[in-house]
Design a protein around this motif. Structure first.
Motif, short mmCIF file in Angstrom:
data_model
loop_
_atom_site.label_atom_id
_atom_site.label_comp_id
_atom_site.label_asym_id
_atom_site.label_seq_id
_atom_site.Cartn_x
_atom_site.Cartn_y
_atom_site.Cartn_z
N PRO A 167 122.20 80.81 60.08
CA PRO A 167 122.99 79.52 59.63
C PRO A 167 122.35 78.45 60.26
CG PRO A 167 124.66 81.37 60.07
CD PRO A 167 123.57 81.85 60.51
N THR A 168 122.13 77.37 59.33
CA THR A 168 121.57 76.03 59.87
C THR A 168 122.46 75.46 60.89
OG1 THR A 168 120.59 75.86 57.72
CG2 THR A 168 120.85 73.74 59.03
N PRO A 169 123.87 75.49 60.78
CA PRO A 169 124.42 74.75 62.15
C PRO A 169 124.08 75.50 63.22
CG PRO A 169 125.99 75.38 60.13
CD PRO A 169 124.66 75.99 59.69
N ALA A 171 121.13 74.80 68.79
CA ALA A 171 120.03 75.15 69.67
C ALA A 171 119.33 73.64 69.76
CB ALA A 171 119.16 76.34 69.09
N VAL A 172 119.06 72.99 68.77
CA VAL A 172 118.31 72.03 68.87
C VAL A 172 119.21 71.13 69.92
CG1 VAL A 172 117.61 69.70 67.64
CG2 VAL A 172 117.13 71.95 66.80
N ALA A 173 120.34 70.96 69.76
CA ALA A 173 121.29 70.25 70.72
C ALA A 173 121.13 70.68 72.12
CB ALA A 173 122.52 70.19 70.41
N THR A 180 116.48 78.62 57.63
CA THR A 180 116.27 77.51 58.23
C THR A 180 116.68 77.50 59.54
OG1 THR A 180 116.33 76.27 56.05
CG2 THR A 180 116.96 74.91 57.90
N GLY A 181 118.07 78.11 59.65
CA GLY A 181 118.39 78.19 61.02
C GLY A 181 117.80 78.69 62.19
#
Length: 241
Positions: free
Chosen positions: A86-88, A93-95, A5-6
Motif C-alpha cells: 500500500p502507498t501509505p 518508509a520515506v518518512a 507504488t508503495g
C-alpha cells in the motif's frame, strides 16, 4: 508479481536513508581524514590515534544502512517478494528515511570536531579522551533521527510487515521525519564549537566544563526537532495504538 507504488516508495525511503547519511559521513570523514593525513605526514607513530578520530563520523552512515535494511526486509525486497505494498506504508518508509538520512548530516560537525581532536592530540597525547568526548557530542543528533525512524517503523507495524497504516498518518509522519532530520543540521554548529572547545581545553585543561556548556547550547535546537517529532507521533495516535 506486480510492483505497486508503495513498494517503489519503500525503495526510495531506503535510498534516502543510506544515501543522505552516507553523504554526511563521507564529508565528516573527509574533514577528519584530511587533518589526520597532515598529522601522520610528520608523526607516523600517531596513525592509530588518527584512525580512531577519522572513524568517528562513520556511525551516521551505519545508522542509515540499518534503517535501509529494515525497510527492505519489511517490504520483502531481500527475499525477492516485494509486491503490491500500500502507498501509505511506502510513505512511512520515506518518512523514516528522511529522519535518519537528514540527521546523518550531523557527521559534518562531528568531522570538524574530530579534526581538531587529531591535531591537538598529536601535540598533547593526554587530549585523546577529551577529544573523543567532544567529537561524540555531535553524535546525538544522529541518534535522535535513528530513534524516530525506528519508532515510525515499529509503531505503524511496518517492521512486522503489517501495512494497515492509513494515508493521513503516513503523510503526518513525513513532517516528523523532516522535523528531527533537518534539526540534525544543528550538529554542524555544534561541531564548530566543539572544535574550539578542544583547542581551549588543550591550552587550559580546566576549561573543559565550560567548553562543553557552550557546545551543548547547539544541542537544544536538535531537541526541539526531536520534541516536535515525538509530539507528531503522539498526536497521530501511534503511542496509543
Amino acid at each position: 508479481m506486480t510492483i505497486g507504488t508503495g513498494a517503489v516508495l519503500m525503495a526510495i525511503g531506503a535510498g534516502i536513508a543510506v544515501g543522505c547519511s552516507a553523504i554526511g559521513s563521507g564529508i565528516g570523514v573527509g574533514i577528519a581524514g584530511s587533518a589526520a593525513a597532515g598529522v601522520i605526514s610528520e608523526r607516523s607513530d600517531k596513525f592509530g590515534m588518527a584512525l580512531v578520530f577519522t572513524a568517528i563520523p562513520q556511525t551516521q552512515a551505519i545508522y542509515g544502512l540499518l534503517i535501509a535494511i529494515l525497510i527492505l526486509q519489511a517490504g520483502g525486497f531481500l527475499g525477492g517478494t516485494a509486491g503490491d505494498i500500500p502507498t501509505p506504508a511506502g510513505l512511512v518508509a520515506v518518512a523514516a528515511g528522511l529522519a535518519v538520512g537528514l540527521a546523518g548530516f550531523s557527521a559534518i560537525g562531528q568531522g570538524i570536531a574530530a579534526a581538531s581532536g587529531v591535531s591537538n592530540t598529536a601535540e598533547k597525547p593526554e587530549m585523546f579522551g577529551k577529544g573523543v568526548v567532544f567529537s561524540a557530542v555531535c553524535e546525538t543528533q544522529a541518534i535522535y533521527g535513528l530513534l524516530i525512524a525506528v519508532l515510525m517503523l515499529a509503531l505503524t507495524g511496518i517492521l512486522s510487515s503489517d501495512f494497515s497504516v492509513e494515508m493521513p498518518v503516513a503523510i503526518g509522519l513525513i513532517g516528523a521525519g523532516l522535523a528531527v532530520g533537518l534539526a540534525g543540521f544543528s550538529a554542524i554548529g555544534q561541531g564548530i564549537t566543539c572544535s574550539s572547545g578542544i583547542a581551549a581545553t588543550a591550552r587550559n585543561p580546566s576549561a573543559i566544563g565550560r567548553s562543553l556548556v557552550f557546545a551543548a547550547m547547539s544541542e537544544t535546537f536538535a531537541i526541539f526537532g526531536l520534541l516536535i517529532a515525538i509530539l507528531i507521533l503522539f498526536g497521530l495516535g501511534l503511542f496509543s495504538g
